[in-house]
Every structure is written in structure tokens, then in C-alpha cells.
Scaffold this motif. Structure first.
Motif, PDB file in Angstrom:
ATOM      1  N   THR A   1       7.510 -11.684   9.001  1.00  9.21           N
ATOM      2  CA  THR A   1       7.057 -10.415   9.856  1.00  9.21           C
ATOM      3  C   THR A   1       5.543 -10.489   9.796  1.00  9.21           C
ATOM      4  O   THR A   1       4.979 -10.341   8.697  1.00  9.21           O
ATOM      5  N   ALA A   2       4.936 -10.261  10.972  1.00 11.27           N
ATOM      6  CA  ALA A   2       3.612 -10.262  10.987  1.00 11.27           C
ATOM      7  C   ALA A   2       3.357  -8.624  10.916  1.00 11.27           C
ATOM      8  O   ALA A   2       4.232  -7.676  11.554  1.00 11.27           O
ATOM      9  N   PRO A   3       2.253  -7.982  10.755  1.00  7.70           N
ATOM     10  CA  PRO A   3       1.808  -6.582  10.707  1.00  7.70           C
ATOM     11  C   PRO A   3       1.779  -6.226  12.042  1.00  7.70           C
ATOM     12  O   PRO A   3       1.602  -7.365  12.997  1.00  7.70           O
ATOM     13  N   PRO A   4       1.958  -4.914  12.398  1.00  6.33           N
ATOM     14  CA  PRO A   4       2.314  -3.899  11.277  1.00  6.33           C
ATOM     15  C   PRO A   4       3.476  -3.706  11.046  1.00  6.33           C
ATOM     16  O   PRO A   4       3.811  -2.567   9.994  1.00  6.33           O
ATOM     17  N   HIS A   5       4.480  -4.521  11.249  1.00 14.01           N
ATOM     18  CA  HIS A   5       5.899  -4.252  10.973  1.00 14.01           C
ATOM     19  C   HIS A   5       6.353  -4.923   9.626  1.00 14.01           C
ATOM     20  O   HIS A   5       7.534  -5.071   9.397  1.00 14.01           O
ATOM     21  N   ARG A   6       5.350  -5.605   8.984  1.00 12.73           N
ATOM     22  CA  ARG A   6       5.635  -6.213   7.512  1.00 12.73           C
ATOM     23  C   ARG A   6       5.529  -5.212   6.676  1.00 12.73           C
ATOM     24  O   ARG A   6       4.664  -5.057   5.862  1.00 12.73           O
ATOM     25  N   ASN A   7       6.747  -4.229   6.600  1.00 13.36           N
ATOM     26  CA  ASN A   7       6.559  -3.262   5.871  1.00 13.36           C
ATOM     27  C   ASN A   7       8.069  -2.898   5.468  1.00 13.36           C
ATOM     28  O   ASN A   7       9.055  -3.033   6.146  1.00 13.36           O
TER      29      ASN A   7
ATOM     30  N   ASN B   1       0.807  -1.228  -0.128  1.00 21.57           N
ATOM     31  CA  ASN B   1      -0.105  -0.163  -0.071  1.00 21.57           C
ATOM     32  C   ASN B   1       0.811   1.415  -0.179  1.00 21.57           C
ATOM     33  O   ASN B   1       2.067   1.130  -0.117  1.00 21.57           O
ATOM     34  N   ALA B   2       0.265   2.396   0.044  1.00 16.74           N
ATOM     35  CA  ALA B   2       0.788   3.667   0.088  1.00 16.74           C
ATOM     36  C   ALA B   2       2.014   3.862   1.070  1.00 16.74           C
ATOM     37  O   ALA B   2       2.921   4.443   0.887  1.00 16.74           O
ATOM     38  N   ARG B   3       1.804   3.202   2.072  1.00 17.27           N
ATOM     39  CA  ARG B   3       2.608   3.242   3.409  1.00 17.27           C
ATOM     40  C   ARG B   3       3.725   2.235   3.313  1.00 17.27           C
ATOM     41  O   ARG B   3       4.604   2.173   4.081  1.00 17.27           O
ATOM     42  N   SER B   4       3.855   1.288   2.133  1.00 18.94           N
ATOM     43  CA  SER B   4       4.615   0.172   1.950  1.00 18.94           C
ATOM     44  C   SER B   4       4.605  -0.835   3.065  1.00 18.94           C
ATOM     45  O   SER B   4       5.468  -1.877   3.067  1.00 18.94           O
ATOM     46  N   ASP B   5       3.368  -1.084   3.463  1.00 18.94           N
ATOM     47  CA  ASP B   5       2.933  -2.412   3.838  1.00 18.94           C
ATOM     48  C   ASP B   5       3.048  -3.516   3.302  1.00 18.94           C
ATOM     49  O   ASP B   5       2.259  -3.196   1.885  1.00 18.94           O
ATOM     50  N   VAL B   6       3.514  -4.385   3.219  1.00 17.51           N
ATOM     51  CA  VAL B   6       3.541  -5.730   2.379  1.00 17.51           C
ATOM     52  C   VAL B   6       2.340  -6.486   2.458  1.00 17.51           C
ATOM     53  O   VAL B   6       2.108  -6.999   3.579  1.00 17.51           O
ATOM     54  N   LEU B   7       1.205  -6.443   1.715  1.00 19.50           N
ATOM     55  CA  LEU B   7      -0.091  -6.996   1.578  1.00 19.50           C
ATOM     56  C   LEU B   7       0.132  -8.419   0.978  1.00 19.50           C
ATOM     57  O   LEU B   7      -0.676  -9.475   1.497  1.00 19.50           O
ATOM     58  N   ALA B   8       0.653  -8.636  -0.128  1.00 18.78           N
ATOM     59  CA  ALA B   8       0.622 -10.270  -0.769  1.00 18.78           C
ATOM     60  C   ALA B   8       2.183 -10.441  -1.382  1.00 18.78           C
ATOM     61  O   ALA B   8       2.771  -9.085  -1.887  1.00 18.78           O
TER      62      ALA B   8
ATOM     63  N   LEU C   1      13.866 -13.920  -1.601  1.00 16.94           N
ATOM     64  CA  LEU C   1      14.807 -12.814  -1.387  1.00 16.94           C
ATOM     65  C   LEU C   1      14.489 -12.074  -0.198  1.00 16.94           C
ATOM     66  O   LEU C   1      15.808 -11.786   0.409  1.00 16.94           O
ATOM     67  N   LEU C   2      13.622 -11.847   0.154  1.00 14.41           N
ATOM     68  CA  LEU C   2      13.476 -11.114   1.660  1.00 14.41           C
ATOM     69  C   LEU C   2      12.508 -11.862   2.703  1.00 14.41           C
ATOM     70  O   LEU C   2      11.288 -11.707   3.034  1.00 14.41           O
ATOM     71  N   PRO C   3      13.021 -13.009   3.080  1.00 18.88           N
ATOM     72  CA  PRO C   3      12.326 -13.863   3.936  1.00 18.88           C
ATOM     73  C   PRO C   3      12.096 -13.065   5.363  1.00 18.88           C
ATOM     74  O   PRO C   3      11.117 -13.294   5.850  1.00 18.88           O
ATOM     75  N   MET C   4      12.857 -12.227   5.725  1.00 19.96           N
ATOM     76  CA  MET C   4      12.666 -11.281   6.844  1.00 19.96           C
ATOM     77  C   MET C   4      11.384 -10.413   6.844  1.00 19.96           C
ATOM     78  O   MET C   4      10.882 -10.648   8.048  1.00 19.96           O
ATOM     79  N   ILE C   5      10.995  -9.970   5.707  1.00 16.40           N
ATOM     80  CA  ILE C   5       9.809  -9.518   5.667  1.00 16.40           C
ATOM     81  C   ILE C   5       8.426 -10.475   5.507  1.00 16.40           C
ATOM     82  O   ILE C   5       7.657 -10.023   5.958  1.00 16.40           O
ATOM     83  N   ALA C   6       8.656 -11.324   4.685  1.00 13.26           N
ATOM     84  CA  ALA C   6       7.583 -12.263   4.478  1.00 13.26           C
ATOM     85  C   ALA C   6       7.154 -12.732   5.832  1.00 13.26           C
ATOM     86  O   ALA C   6       6.146 -13.221   5.892  1.00 13.26           O
TER      87      ALA C   6
END
Length: 303
Positions: A167-173, A145-152, A160-165
Motif C-alpha cells: 500500500t502506498a502512503p498515506p494509507h500504509r499505516n 512513526n508515532a502515528r503508525s505509518d509504516v516507513l520501512a 506476513l502483511l503483504p497488504m500493508i507492504a
């Protein structure tokens, strides 16, 4: 519930600070007239009454339904430079049966902070987006989204980025990841070059979400968690989004150089699909190797 009509005041004179306001007010007036014309008395539970000379509701009917003064609404639709509160504007939006995009447009034309309910904290993505993400694999791709939260995201992105994938919201950004991951575990090799632009783009998007609690909490939280982000945010620099080069580095595989391209999703304001394309065959081969050895992208220690 009836909204208290706002107190009328003479329209202020234009100054140099409001020189560009007339065009926006003209657009606001035209937009309100067009939305009013499409709402019939039957749509709002009113009797049709005598023959009407114009389609849609009358101004006085909109004012009555919204709980505002007829004169005030007339001035608003005439594009006069009057003060408008979010509460009253929201009542007008409900009366005119505006959808989320139209409601956001109305608030921006009136130069009022968009209401929280049009934010993108939670988004129902259409099912075909998952098919698109899977079809792009092995190219790393994600929806944010516009705030760079990763939605899917797809498997290429997760490898490539397992640390993001993971991570639970709200820090999955992506911004939270970039600015708060310790340097020993952060694979973003060119962050020093691009950090300022990341923050400038965030501020560019932030102006469309002024007053939304989710955005305020995010900026305040990231400012508290990252001195670098706080310093860059304080510069008030702003920049529009554009394709950018990203370089990730994992010790077992070396540099992975990618060009990130952002594609806006129609009908989903602020939501975008980001695809990472290898800049050369070496990177393409390293992505494939990383996919086959997922442990290589995981940090070897915890904090």
C-alpha cells in the motif's frame, strides 16, 4: 521579519487548575537559560562587545533577535505564568538555534502545541536501519512513526502483511489497515480484543502532536472511514504503549501468534522498530510456510 511583541498582562494567580504549572515553568526557565548560555554573539552575527560577566547572549539580545519585548522575554525566562503563542515561541527557538528535539521540548514545557515542522510525516532513516531489519529476518519487523505509518520493513514483515507492504502512503499505516480492511480480508484475528487499546495508545501519542495538520487529517480521515474507530476515539481513553500479543489468521496456514515488541530509535523522536516474535514453534513453522507460499496471504477477491 520582526515579530510584533506580545502585549504584557499581569501574571495570573494560581488556581487548582494550574497547581502543577509551577514545576513546568521552572523547567522552562532553566531550559531557556541553559540554551541562551551556549549561544555566543558571534553565532548570531553580533559583535562581542565589552567583557561579559556571563557566557552566551544577554536577555535583551535574545529579545531583540526574536522580535519580542525585553520584559516579556524576561518574564518567560523567569518562569512566570504568561501566555505564549506558537509564533513567538518559534521565534525564540530560532534565535536560540534549537534543534528539532529541543524545539519540541520547548513547546511542551511552555504548554503550546508543537509546530507542524517537528512532525514525523517524512523521516530520513539512517542506512544502518535497513541492515538491522534485514538481520532480523525472518522475524517480521518494521519501522513506524508515532502515528503508525509504516516507513520501512523486511521480507518477513512483507510476507506476513503483504497488504500493508504493497500500500502506498498515506494509507500504509497499521491502524488504517486494522480499522478499514473488510472483515473478510482482515487477517487480524484478535482485533476485537485490542481495538480499544490501539486507539487509546494513539491518543496517548496524539497529545504530543496537537495542531499538526498531518495528525488532524489522519484522525479525521480514519474516523470517517471507520465507525468503530470513531466510537473508540470519542471515549477519550488513553494508554501508554506496551508489548502486545497479535494473532493473524490465513485460511491456508491457520493462526499465527506473535508478541510485538517496540523499540524506540535514539535521535528519532516517535520512530520505533517493532519486532514480531513467534510465541511457539508452531507459529515459527507457519511463518516459514507463509514465506514460501506468499500467495496464501493475499486476498482471493477485491472490493
Amino acid at each position: 521579519m520582526t515579530t510584533t511583541p506580545p502585549r504584557l498582562a499581569p501574571p495570573p494567580r494560581h488556581t487548582s487548575a494550574t497547581r502543577h504549572a509551577p514545576r513546568r515553568r521552572d523547567d522552562l526557565a532553566a531550559f531557556l537559560r541553559s540554551r541562551r548560555a551556549r549561544v555566543t554573539p558571534r553565532d548570531v552575527g553580533m559583535p562581542p562587545g565589552p567583557r561579559r560577566r556571563t557566557p552566551g547572549l544577554r536577555r535583551e539580545e535574545v529579545a531583540q533577535l526574536a522580535g519580542v519585548g525585553v520584559t516579556w522575554y524576561t518574564w518567560l525566562e523567569q518562569g512566570r505564568p504568561i501566555n505564549v503563542s506558537g509564533q513567538v515561541l518559534d521565534a525564540v527557538a530560532r534565535t536560540l538555534q534549537l534543534d528539532a528535539a529541543e524545539r519540541a521540548h520547548l513547546f511542551r514545557l511552555a504548554d503550546v502545541a508543537p509546530p507542524p515542522s517537528i512532525g514525523d510525516d517524512t523521516v530520513d532513516l539512517p542506512p544502518e536501519i535497513r541492515g538491522i531489519l534485514d538481520a532480523l529476518d525472518p522475524l517480521p519487523a518494521a519501522v513506524t512513526n508515532a502515528r503508525s505509518d509504516v516507513l520501512a520493513w523486511n521480507e518477513g514483515y512483507a510476507s506476513l502483511l503483504p497488504m500493508i507492504a504493497s500500500t502506498a502512503p498515506p494509507h500504509r499505516n497499521t491502524l488504517w489497515f486494522a480499522f478499514t480492511t473488510p472483515s473478510c480480508c482482515n487477517p487480524m484475528r484478535n482485533l476485537d480484543e485490542q481495538a480499544a487499546e490501539y486507539v487509546a495508545i494513539l491518543r496517548y501519542r496524539h497529545i504530543q502532536h496537537l495542531g499538526e495538520p498531518g495528525w488532524q487529517e489522519f484522525v479525521q480521515g480514519l474516523s470517517a472511514a471507520s465507525d468503530r474507530f470513531a466510537r473508540l476515539w470519542a471515549t477519550h481513553d488513553v494508554a501508554p504503549p506496551r508489548p502486545c500479543d497479535k494473532v493473524y489468521c490465513y485460511p491456508a496456514v491457520g493462526d499465527i501468534s506473535l508478541r510485538a515488541t517496540h523499540l524506540d530509535l535514539s535521535g528519532r523522536p516517535g520512530i520505533r522498530l517493532t519486532v514480531h516474535n513467534p510465541v511457539d514453534e508452531t507459529t515459527r513453522a507457519r511463518l516459514a510456510w507463509l514465506r514460501a507460499h506468499p500467495e496464501a496471504a493475499q486476498p482471493d477477491h477485491t472490493h
